[in-house]
Scaffold this active site. Structure first.
Site, PDB file in Angstrom:
ATOM      1  N   TYR A   1      67.500  47.340  75.712  1.00  0.00           N
ATOM      2  CA  TYR A   1      66.739  46.484  74.794  1.00  0.00           C
ATOM      3  C   TYR A   1      67.676  45.515  74.070  1.00  0.00           C
ATOM      4  CZ  TYR A   1      63.192  45.149  71.400  1.00  0.00           C
ATOM      5  OH  TYR A   1      62.296  44.442  70.644  1.00  0.00           O
TER       6      TYR A   1
ATOM      7  N   PHE B   1      57.247  15.784  78.881  1.00  0.00           N
ATOM      8  CA  PHE B   1      56.480  16.601  79.812  1.00  0.00           C
ATOM      9  C   PHE B   1      55.208  17.116  79.111  1.00  0.00           C
ATOM     10  CE2 PHE B   1      55.690  20.748  81.931  1.00  0.00           C
ATOM     11  CZ  PHE B   1      55.377  20.248  83.168  1.00  0.00           C
ATOM     12  N   ASP B   2      54.159  17.426  79.911  1.00  0.00           N
ATOM     13  CA  ASP B   2      52.850  17.820  79.323  1.00  0.00           C
ATOM     14  C   ASP B   2      52.963  18.942  78.293  1.00  0.00           C
ATOM     15  OD1 ASP B   2      52.738  16.889  81.937  1.00  0.00           O
ATOM     16  OD2 ASP B   2      51.255  18.356  82.594  1.00  0.00           O
TER      17      ASP B   2
ATOM     18  N   ASP C   1      65.597  18.015  77.268  1.00  0.00           N
ATOM     19  CA  ASP C   1      64.694  18.878  78.037  1.00  0.00           C
ATOM     20  C   ASP C   1      65.252  18.829  79.458  1.00  0.00           C
ATOM     21  OD1 ASP C   1      62.708  20.077  79.490  1.00  0.00           O
ATOM     22  OD2 ASP C   1      61.068  18.833  78.729  1.00  0.00           O
TER      23      ASP C   1
ATOM     24  N   ALA D   1      65.113  20.668  82.494  1.00  0.00           N
ATOM     25  CA  ALA D   1      64.628  21.424  83.659  1.00  0.00           C
ATOM     26  C   ALA D   1      65.313  20.997  84.960  1.00  0.00           C
ATOM     27  CB  ALA D   1      63.110  21.265  83.785  1.00  0.00           C
TER      28      ALA D   1
ATOM     29  N   LYS E   1      62.937  25.570  87.645  1.00  0.00           N
ATOM     30  CA  LYS E   1      63.243  24.349  88.399  1.00  0.00           C
ATOM     31  C   LYS E   1      64.674  24.461  88.920  1.00  0.00           C
ATOM     32  CE  LYS E   1      59.323  23.279  86.278  1.00  0.00           C
ATOM     33  NZ  LYS E   1      59.330  22.743  84.957  1.00  0.00           N
TER      34      LYS E   1
ATOM     35  N   HIS F   1      41.938  19.617  84.097  1.00  0.00           N
ATOM     36  CA  HIS F   1      42.336  19.585  85.514  1.00  0.00           C
ATOM     37  C   HIS F   1      42.451  20.969  86.133  1.00  0.00           C
ATOM     38  CE1 HIS F   1      46.024  19.900  83.166  1.00  0.00           C
ATOM     39  NE2 HIS F   1      46.631  20.389  84.231  1.00  0.00           N
TER      40      HIS F   1
HETATM   41  C1  LIG Z   1      58.265  22.631  83.866  1.00  0.00           C
HETATM   42  C2  LIG Z   1      58.755  21.850  82.712  1.00  0.00           C
HETATM   43  C3  LIG Z   1      58.613  22.326  81.406  1.00  0.00           C
HETATM   44  C4  LIG Z   1      57.860  23.593  81.062  1.00  0.00           C
HETATM   45  O1  LIG Z   1      58.445  24.702  81.630  1.00  0.00           O
HETATM   46  P1  LIG Z   1      57.600  25.981  82.143  1.00  0.00           P
HETATM   47  O2  LIG Z   1      58.678  26.840  82.712  1.00  0.00           O
HETATM   48  O3  LIG Z   1      56.608  25.500  83.152  1.00  0.00           O
HETATM   49  O4  LIG Z   1      56.949  26.576  80.960  1.00  0.00           O
HETATM   50  C5  LIG Z   1      59.143  21.551  80.385  1.00  0.00           C
HETATM   51  N1  LIG Z   1      59.754  20.383  80.639  1.00  0.00           N
HETATM   52  C6  LIG Z   1      59.912  19.907  81.878  1.00  0.00           C
HETATM   53  C7  LIG Z   1      60.596  18.605  82.105  1.00  0.00           C
HETATM   54  C8  LIG Z   1      59.404  20.617  82.968  1.00  0.00           C
HETATM   55  O5  LIG Z   1      59.523  20.111  84.196  1.00  0.00           O
END
Ligand SMILES: *Cc1c(COP(=O)(O)O)cnc(C)c1O
Length: 460
Positions: A74, A126-127, A217, A219, A260, A451
């Protein structure tokens, strides 16, 4: 000399997963049952799945064997320490908090840093990032360069921040309302397009001059670094590891969706240079994710992530990965199919307005194209257009975006060029009979994030 374009994959295949193309009649039935929404399909009814590159990559023998060493303590797990070392080594941030995926990292960081009324300028958010900002009654401001919204312009760094737009939003809202400026690499919502190191440094200079923090950000930071090396003359001869360090060097920290570029099926983290912000994030990480040394991940998942972070930044892997996406995009362009140029790092985006000019944007041409591609070939793509853009909360109208796109997302280390030749041929067939493709209307429309769960019928 071998041609530079060869870039063969630096691995061979040891285990395979069978996939099946069900007959056309069964695909018709499956799509009708799914309400013409491919999110509702059972995945075994999909032949080639290009819905997303998130969590769909193939792990290596190195990652699978590391999982056996997962320590599930843990607190104080050595698996956490191996993850922290990997993040320090690759990105250069001393403080690391694991989270279960990228949006969880956003949730924790934003809880610590964002107040109602704040604004977060950057390139395209990102969304989930935008949703987390808006959930806190703050605002995301898209300051991406105009070229990003012109599908045919061949610009090497369409993900770049427009410094003038950034300055305008800082002047308008004031630095006190801006907890950080955010750069997303690569610019996912803007077509997986990269940001140049010159631009990152210019934004960092600007932030320093105003006393603002810069967050990344990240990814797809490794794919972005590869584009910097190959498109920015000054960095052509530098090791990719150094370029990656430069991406992060002047940032306060980053949020990472490890699904990613770290090639794992689940996982994420926050990495920081600033101890004070780290301390604030710790509280929320414990509240939302789990104790500091696992944060919603199992020990074995942290092991796979630590290894994946190294593998995902390997230069010959990146050359093969980005080469595959580029070859697929160029093959579509050669076949006369309209795509967003140049191909980005993780996906090819078809221009549905150009492909189906006879379908009004209010009749969801990109969604119609997704349906036809599934019927034609069992290939699952995804709509990035009017359905995804949702309604304007103020007046309830659809808000058709400038670009109406179908995204073909390429999972890492999963499909071969032959799969993509098959997808290209299917698209050529569709293109030849495109004037017979009909638009769609809703039969069910959920109030938010429509969507995922909407249902449609063809307009007769
Ligand atoms: C996929 C993504 C996220 C969110 O990550 P999740 O692992 O899907 O929660 C945030 N920012 C970018 C640029 C992404 O491609």
């Amino acid at each position: 000399m071998l041609p530079a374009s060869a870039n063969p994959e630096p691995y061979r295949i040891k285990m395979v997963e069978p996939i099946y193309l069900i007959p056309r009649e069964d695909r018709e039935l499956a799509l009708l049952e799914a309400g013409l929404n491919v999110f509702n399909l059972h995945a075994e009814k999909v032949f080639i799945d290009l819905l997303t590159d998130s969590g769909t990559g193939a792990m290596s023998e190195g990652q699978w064997s590391a999982m056996f060493q997962g320590d599930e303590s843990y607190a104080g797990s050595p698996s956490y320490h191996r993850l922290r070392e990997a993040v320090r080594d690759v990105m250069g941030f001393p403080f690391v908090l694991p989270t279960h995926q990228g949006r969880a990292a956003e949730n924790v960081l934003h809880s610590a840093m964002i107040k109602p009324g704040d604004v977060i300028p950057g390139n395209s958010h990102f969304d989930t990032t935008k949703a987390h900002i808006e959930y806190r009654k703050a605002h995301a401001i898209d300051c991406t360069i105009d070229e990003c919204f012109e599908p045919e312009i061949e610009h090497p760094f369409k993900g770049n921040v427009d410094l003038e737009k950034l300055d305008r939003s800082v002047e308008e809202h004031g630095v006190d309302k801006i907890p950080f400026v955010l750069i997303t690499v690569t610019n996912n919502s803007g077509g997986g397009q990269p940001v140049s190191l010159e631009n990152i440094n210019a934004v960092a200079d600007y932030c320093e001059s105003k006393g603002l923090r810069l967050m990344i950000d990240c990814a797809r930071f490794a794919e972005n670094a590869w584009f910097i090396k190959h498109r920015e003359e000054a960095h052509r001869h530098r090791p990719i590891e150094d370029i990656i360090h430069d991406i992060f060097r002047r940032a306060t920290g980053c949020t990472m969706s490890a699904k990613k570029d770290a090639i794992v099926n689940i996982g994420g983290f926050i990495a920081l240079r600033d101890e004070e912000i780290y301390e604030q994030c710790c509280t929320y990480n414990i509240l939302f994710e789990g104790y500091l040394t696992y944060g919603g991940m199992s020990g074995r998942d942290m092991e796979a992530l630590a290894v994946g972070l190294q593998e995902g930044t390997n230069e010959s892997y990146l050359a093969a990965r980005i080469g595959q996406v580029r070859r697929f995009g160029d093959a579509l362009t050669d076949a006369g199919i309209p795509i967003v140029r140049p191909p980005g790092g993780h996906a090819i985006y078809l221009d549905a307005k150009k492909f189906l000019p006879h379908i009004d944007q209010e009749q969801f041409p990109a969604q119609a194209l997704v349906c036809e591609l599934y019927l034609e070939a069992g290939v699952r793509a995804v709509e990035i257009g009017t359905v995804l853009a949702d309604r304007d909360p103020d007046n309830g109208n659809n808000r058709p975006p400038k670009l109406e796109l179908m995204r073909l997302t390429i999972p890492r280390r999963v499909y071969t060029d032959n799969h993509f030749a098959y997808v290209r041929d299917a698209l050529v067939n569709l293109y030849e009979r495109r004037d017979k493709i009909r638009g769609l209307k809703f039969t069910y429309e959920p109030p938010i994030l429509r969507h995922f769960r909407a249902r449609f019928d063809w307009i007769r």
